[in-house]
Design a protein around this motif. Structure first.
Motif, short mmCIF file in Angstrom:
data_model
loop_
_atom_site.label_atom_id
_atom_site.label_comp_id
_atom_site.label_asym_id
_atom_site.label_seq_id
_atom_site.Cartn_x
_atom_site.Cartn_y
_atom_site.Cartn_z
N ARG A 26 0.88 -1.18 0.00
CA ARG A 26 0.00 0.00 0.00
C ARG A 26 0.91 1.22 0.00
N LYS A 29 -0.28 7.92 -3.01
CA LYS A 29 -0.55 8.61 -4.28
C LYS A 29 -1.09 10.00 -3.90
N ASP A 33 -4.22 6.49 -2.10
CA ASP A 33 -3.22 5.44 -1.99
C ASP A 33 -3.41 4.45 -3.14
N LYS A 34 -2.46 3.53 -3.25
CA LYS A 34 -2.58 2.51 -4.28
C LYS A 34 -2.14 1.18 -3.68
N THR A 35 -2.97 0.15 -3.88
CA THR A 35 -2.61 -1.18 -3.39
C THR A 35 -2.18 -2.03 -4.57
N THR A 36 -1.02 -2.67 -4.42
CA THR A 36 -0.43 -3.44 -5.51
C THR A 36 -0.04 -4.82 -5.01
N ARG A 69 5.95 -6.29 -9.75
CA ARG A 69 4.51 -6.06 -9.79
C ARG A 69 3.83 -7.18 -10.56
N HIS A 174 2.78 3.59 4.74
CA HIS A 174 3.14 2.79 3.55
C HIS A 174 3.41 1.36 4.08
#
Ligand code: HEM
Length: 184
Positions: A26, A29, A33-36, A69, A174
Motif C-alpha cells: 500500500r 498517491k 493510496d494505491k494497493t499493488t 509487480r 506505507h
C-alpha cells in the motif's frame, strides 16, 4: 571478519533464496493510496562474524530483495542491506538501502521458540536507529519511522512492515506484507 565455523544463531535458517507470490503493498498517491500485489525474491547470503571495538560480537547476513509487480511483471522495488545479531546482548539490527536516496538502521529484539521472530524499528528522532535521506526526500517524501515484524516458521518466511511517511502534505502509512518459501 571471519566466515569460518560461524554460528549464525537465529539467522542460520534465513540463509538461502526465498520466493513469494502473495505480497501486498500500500503506497502513497497524491489523491489517496494505491494497493499493488507483488511477487518477490529475497536472497540471504552469509557474511560472517564482525567484531566492533574488540567488544561487540556480531553475526551478519546480507540480504537482497527484488519485488515485481504482478500486473505487468515489472521490478518496482529493490532493497539491500544486512541483518545483524549481537551474540552478547541478543540485540538485532536491520539496515536498509533503497534506491530513492533513503537508508535506514533499525534495531530491536529477537524471540526464539519454535519460530524465530524479529521486531525492529527506526525513528527519525532516535540518535542511533534512524533514517538518512536525501534533501529532496526530506522535503517532499520524508520517511519519519520504519518498523518490521519478521517471522520464520519452518519453511515459511513472512513479514509485515510499515514505513511512516510525510508526503503530499499528509502523514501516510506505507505498508507491505508478504509470505515466502525457501527455494534453495
Ligand atoms: C516491499 C517493499 C516495498 C514496495 C513494494 C514499495 C513500493 C512503493 C511504491 C509503489 C511507491 C509509490 C511510488 C510512486 O507513486 O511512484 C513507494 C513509495 C515510497 N516508498 Fe516504498 N516500497 C517498499 C518498501 C519501502 C521501504 C522499506 C521504504 C523505506 C524505508 C520505502 C520508502 C518509500 C518512500 C519514501 C516512498 C515515497 C516516494 C513516492 O511515493 O514518490 N518503501 N514505495
Amino acid at each position: 571478519m571471519s566466515q569460518k565455523e560461524v554460528n549464525y544463531g537465529p539467522l542460520a535458517n534465513f540463509l538461502g533464496v526465498w520466493e513469494g507470490e502473495s505480497g501486498v503493498d500500500r503506497a502513497p498517491k497524491p489523491q489517496g493510496d494505491k494497493t499493488t500485489e507483488f511477487y518477490e525474491k529475497i536472497t540471504f547470503s552469509p557474511v560472517g562474524d564482525v567484531d566492533n571495538a574488540e567488544e561487540q560480537d556480531l553475526v551478519v547476513v546480507h540480504y537482497h530483495q527484488v519485488v515485481t509487480r504482478k500486473s505487468d511483471g515489472k521490478v518496482y522495488h529493490n532493497q539491500t542491506g544486512y541483518w545483524m545479531w549481537d551474540k552478547g546482548s541478543d540485540e538485532v539490527m536491520f539496515s536498509i538501502a533503497i534506491p530513492r536516496g533513503v537508508c535506514v538502521l533499525a534495531n530491536g529484539s529477537c524471540e526464539q521458540g519454535g519460530d524465530v521472530n524479529f521486531k525492529v524499528k527506526a525513528q527519525i528522532d532516535d540518535p542511533a536507529y534512524s533514517i538518512l535521506q536525501s534533501k529532496f526526500m526530506q522535503e517532499r517524501a520524508k520517511t519519519e519511522a520504519f518498523e518490521i515484524d519478521l517471522n520464520l516458521s519452518a519453511d515459511t518466511l513472512s513479514y509485515s512492515q510499515t514505513t511512516f511517511l510525510d508526503i503530499y502534505g499528509r502523514k501516510f502509512e506505507h505498508t507491505d506484507t508478504s509470505s515466502l518459501k525457501k527455494k534453495a
